[in-house]
Design a protein around this motif. Sequence first.
Motif, PDB file in Angstrom:
ATOM      1  N   LEU A 142       3.410 144.188  19.388  1.00 13.76           N
ATOM      2  CA  LEU A 142       2.261 143.833  18.556  1.00 13.76           C
ATOM      3  C   LEU A 142       2.499 144.203  17.088  1.00 13.76           C
ATOM      4  CD1 LEU A 142      -0.643 144.971  20.910  1.00 13.76           C
ATOM      5  CD2 LEU A 142      -0.152 142.617  20.207  1.00 13.76           C
ATOM      6  N   TRP A 143       3.262 145.256  16.859  1.00 18.14           N
ATOM      7  CA  TRP A 143       3.505 145.711  15.486  1.00 18.14           C
ATOM      8  C   TRP A 143       4.523 144.847  14.752  1.00 18.14           C
ATOM      9  CZ3 TRP A 143       0.892 148.171  12.110  1.00 18.14           C
ATOM     10  CH2 TRP A 143       1.506 148.623  10.935  1.00 18.14           C
ATOM     11  N   GLU A 144       5.466 144.237  15.460  1.00 18.48           N
ATOM     12  CA  GLU A 144       6.542 143.470  14.829  1.00 18.48           C
ATOM     13  C   GLU A 144       6.053 142.415  13.835  1.00 18.48           C
ATOM     14  OE1 GLU A 144       8.973 141.982  17.993  1.00 18.48           O
ATOM     15  OE2 GLU A 144       9.745 143.972  18.484  1.00 18.48           O
ATOM     16  N   PRO A 145       5.094 141.548  14.203  1.00 20.22           N
ATOM     17  CA  PRO A 145       4.673 140.543  13.217  1.00 20.22           C
ATOM     18  C   PRO A 145       4.002 141.151  11.986  1.00 20.22           C
ATOM     19  CG  PRO A 145       3.560 140.199  15.336  1.00 20.22           C
ATOM     20  CD  PRO A 145       4.464 141.371  15.483  1.00 20.22           C
ATOM     21  N   ILE A 146       3.332 142.260  12.162  1.00 18.63           N
ATOM     22  CA  ILE A 146       2.688 142.931  11.024  1.00 18.63           C
ATOM     23  C   ILE A 146       3.761 143.456  10.071  1.00 18.63           C
ATOM     24  CG2 ILE A 146       1.253 144.896  10.338  1.00 18.63           C
ATOM     25  CD1 ILE A 146      -0.153 144.541  13.115  1.00 18.63           C
ATOM     26  N   ALA A 147       4.746 144.134  10.625  1.00 16.21           N
ATOM     27  CA  ALA A 147       5.821 144.685   9.790  1.00 16.21           C
ATOM     28  C   ALA A 147       6.571 143.575   9.065  1.00 16.21           C
ATOM     29  CB  ALA A 147       6.780 145.512  10.655  1.00 16.21           C
ATOM     30  N   ALA A 148       6.846 142.489   9.760  1.00 16.56           N
ATOM     31  CA  ALA A 148       7.567 141.384   9.133  1.00 16.56           C
ATOM     32  C   ALA A 148       6.735 140.769   8.003  1.00 16.56           C
ATOM     33  CB  ALA A 148       7.916 140.322  10.179  1.00 16.56           C
ATOM     34  N   ALA A 149       5.445 140.604   8.241  1.00 17.15           N
ATOM     35  CA  ALA A 149       4.570 140.012   7.219  1.00 17.15           C
ATOM     36  C   ALA A 149       4.467 140.912   5.999  1.00 17.15           C
ATOM     37  CB  ALA A 149       3.191 139.746   7.803  1.00 17.15           C
ATOM     38  N   GLU A 150       4.347 142.201   6.223  1.00 12.31           N
ATOM     39  CA  GLU A 150       4.248 143.125   5.094  1.00 12.31           C
ATOM     40  C   GLU A 150       5.555 143.180   4.310  1.00 12.31           C
ATOM     41  OE1 GLU A 150       1.437 144.379   3.855  1.00 12.31           O
ATOM     42  OE2 GLU A 150       0.540 143.183   5.443  1.00 12.31           O
ATOM     43  N   GLN A 151       6.672 143.074   5.008  1.00 11.30           N
ATOM     44  CA  GLN A 151       7.961 143.066   4.316  1.00 11.30           C
ATOM     45  C   GLN A 151       8.102 141.795   3.473  1.00 11.30           C
ATOM     46  OE1 GLN A 151      11.421 143.435   6.803  1.00 11.30           O
ATOM     47  NE2 GLN A 151      12.745 143.853   5.071  1.00 11.30           N
ATOM     48  N   ALA A 152       7.677 140.662   4.020  1.00  9.03           N
ATOM     49  CA  ALA A 152       7.744 139.404   3.269  1.00  9.03           C
ATOM     50  C   ALA A 152       6.740 139.414   2.116  1.00  9.03           C
ATOM     51  CB  ALA A 152       7.472 138.227   4.193  1.00  9.03           C
ATOM     52  N   GLY A 153       5.574 139.996   2.354  1.00  8.61           N
ATOM     53  CA  GLY A 153       4.578 140.137   1.299  1.00  8.61           C
ATOM     54  C   GLY A 153       3.923 138.845   0.844  1.00  8.61           C
ATOM     55  N   THR A 154       3.932 137.826   1.689  1.00 14.21           N
ATOM     56  CA  THR A 154       3.314 136.555   1.298  1.00 14.21           C
ATOM     57  C   THR A 154       2.119 136.245   2.195  1.00 14.21           C
ATOM     58  OG1 THR A 154       4.660 135.202   2.794  1.00 14.21           O
ATOM     59  CG2 THR A 154       5.568 135.639   0.583  1.00 14.21           C
ATOM     60  N   ASP A 155       1.226 135.419   1.672  1.00 16.85           N
ATOM     61  CA  ASP A 155       0.078 134.984   2.475  1.00 16.85           C
ATOM     62  C   ASP A 155       0.533 134.178   3.683  1.00 16.85           C
ATOM     63  OD1 ASP A 155      -1.647 136.239   0.753  1.00 16.85           O
ATOM     64  OD2 ASP A 155      -2.193 134.406  -0.334  1.00 16.85           O
ATOM     65  N   GLU A 156       1.560 133.375   3.504  1.00 15.46           N
ATOM     66  CA  GLU A 156       2.082 132.563   4.606  1.00 15.46           C
ATOM     67  C   GLU A 156       2.602 133.452   5.740  1.00 15.46           C
ATOM     68  OE1 GLU A 156       3.087 132.111   1.371  1.00 15.46           O
ATOM     69  OE2 GLU A 156       1.878 130.326   0.974  1.00 15.46           O
ATOM     70  N   ALA A 157       3.314 134.508   5.383  1.00 13.99           N
ATOM     71  CA  ALA A 157       3.842 135.432   6.394  1.00 13.99           C
ATOM     72  C   ALA A 157       2.702 136.157   7.102  1.00 13.99           C
ATOM     73  CB  ALA A 157       4.796 136.432   5.751  1.00 13.99           C
ATOM     74  N   ARG A 158       1.667 136.517   6.353  1.00 14.50           N
ATOM     75  CA  ARG A 158       0.515 137.186   6.971  1.00 14.50           C
ATOM     76  C   ARG A 158      -0.231 136.238   7.907  1.00 14.50           C
ATOM     77  NH1 ARG A 158       0.456 139.508   1.629  1.00 14.50           N
ATOM     78  NH2 ARG A 158       1.115 141.679   1.806  1.00 14.50           N
ATOM     79  N   LEU A 159      -0.345 134.981   7.523  1.00  8.12           N
ATOM     80  CA  LEU A 159      -0.987 133.998   8.391  1.00  8.12           C
ATOM     81  C   LEU A 159      -0.177 133.790   9.665  1.00  8.12           C
ATOM     82  CD1 LEU A 159      -3.295 132.050   8.859  1.00  8.12           C
ATOM     83  CD2 LEU A 159      -2.044 130.336   7.526  1.00  8.12           C
ATOM     84  N   GLU A 160       1.126 133.760   9.533  1.00  2.39           N
ATOM     85  CA  GLU A 160       1.981 133.641  10.714  1.00  2.39           C
ATOM     86  C   GLU A 160       1.835 134.870  11.609  1.00  2.39           C
ATOM     87  OE1 GLU A 160       4.472 132.402  13.657  1.00  2.39           O
ATOM     88  OE2 GLU A 160       3.451 131.233  12.109  1.00  2.39           O
ATOM     89  N   ALA A 161       1.731 136.048  11.017  1.00  2.00           N
ATOM     90  CA  ALA A 161       1.515 137.276  11.796  1.00  2.00           C
ATOM     91  C   ALA A 161       0.188 137.187  12.545  1.00  2.00           C
ATOM     92  CB  ALA A 161       1.538 138.502  10.887  1.00  2.00           C
ATOM     93  N   TYR A 162      -0.833 136.688  11.871  1.00  2.91           N
ATOM     94  CA  TYR A 162      -2.135 136.518  12.520  1.00  2.91           C
ATOM     95  C   TYR A 162      -1.989 135.590  13.732  1.00  2.91           C
ATOM     96  CZ  TYR A 162      -6.717 134.705  13.577  1.00  2.91           C
ATOM     97  OH  TYR A 162      -7.846 134.315  14.252  1.00  2.91           O
ATOM     98  N   ARG A 163      -1.298 134.485  13.550  1.00  4.57           N
ATOM     99  CA  ARG A 163      -1.122 133.525  14.662  1.00  4.57           C
ATOM    100  C   ARG A 163      -0.397 134.175  15.836  1.00  4.57           C
ATOM    101  NH1 ARG A 163       0.574 129.508  10.323  1.00  4.57           N
ATOM    102  NH2 ARG A 163      -1.360 128.443   9.821  1.00  4.57           N
ATOM    103  N   ARG A 164       0.657 134.918  15.525  1.00  4.28           N
ATOM    104  CA  ARG A 164       1.417 135.579  16.602  1.00  4.28           C
ATOM    105  C   ARG A 164       0.575 136.637  17.302  1.00  4.28           C
ATOM    106  NH1 ARG A 164       6.934 137.687  14.502  1.00  4.28           N
ATOM    107  NH2 ARG A 164       7.071 138.360  16.671  1.00  4.28           N
ATOM    108  N   LEU A 165      -0.129 137.447  16.517  1.00  3.16           N
ATOM    109  CA  LEU A 165      -0.977 138.481  17.109  1.00  3.16           C
ATOM    110  C   LEU A 165      -2.106 137.868  17.933  1.00  3.16           C
ATOM    111  CD1 LEU A 165      -1.185 141.049  14.200  1.00  3.16           C
ATOM    112  CD2 LEU A 165      -0.236 141.458  16.476  1.00  3.16           C
ATOM    113  N   SER A 166      -2.693 136.803  17.420  1.00  4.15           N
ATOM    114  CA  SER A 166      -3.757 136.121  18.146  1.00  4.15           C
ATOM    115  C   SER A 166      -3.258 135.638  19.512  1.00  4.15           C
ATOM    116  CB  SER A 166      -4.275 134.942  17.318  1.00  4.15           C
ATOM    117  OG  SER A 166      -5.265 134.247  18.022  1.00  4.15           O
ATOM    118  N   ALA A 167      -2.074 135.076  19.545  1.00  5.10           N
ATOM    119  CA  ALA A 167      -1.507 134.601  20.809  1.00  5.10           C
ATOM    120  C   ALA A 167      -1.280 135.758  21.777  1.00  5.10           C
ATOM    121  CB  ALA A 167      -0.200 133.857  20.545  1.00  5.10           C
ATOM    122  N   MET A 168      -0.755 136.879  21.264  1.00  4.75           N
ATOM    123  CA  MET A 168      -0.497 138.034  22.136  1.00  4.75           C
ATOM    124  C   MET A 168      -1.793 138.634  22.668  1.00  4.75           C
ATOM    125  SD  MET A 168       2.759 140.010  20.494  1.00  4.75           S
ATOM    126  CE  MET A 168       2.725 139.568  18.772  1.00  4.75           C
TER     127      MET A 168
END
Length: 138
Positions: A86-112
């Motif tokens: 569950l933490w992986e998409p959050i860490a990746a989004a924060e490292q990328a630092g973009t809204d697109e990456a955060r939205l993708e993290a949301y999608r992945r977390l939502s699915a999980m």
Amino acid sequence: MPAPIEEEPLVRLERWTGPWPDDDPDANFKAEVADYSRLDPMATIRGLSRTTAIPEGALVRYVLARFATTGSGGLLELGPATIHRLWEPIAAAEQAGTDEARLEAYRRLSAMVSWLRVPLQEPSLYPGADAAETRSDR
């Protein structure tokens, strides 16, 4: 020879209203602490103690232990592998630092989380469970 009994800690309940800087990463939590500082938690504890004959200190210890271990309980329920997943998409989004990456993290977390909710959403997995309770969107 029995182990010595440790002295129970004494904690002073105190009100706290800050301050904290606007950019404090814990600002939301601190604001909540400040809001709850307005209440007298002992009014409830005293009443519960009177009605249950459980000492006030035992009730306060119970409330603190139960609240403080909620995260640990969740870890035990889900397991370390799921927490890391569950933490992986959050860490990746924060490292990328973009809204697109955060939205993708949301999608992945939502699915999980959706997958984790399946047992709560499917009453047939728990015969006898109240359908309204298990199908709640809470």
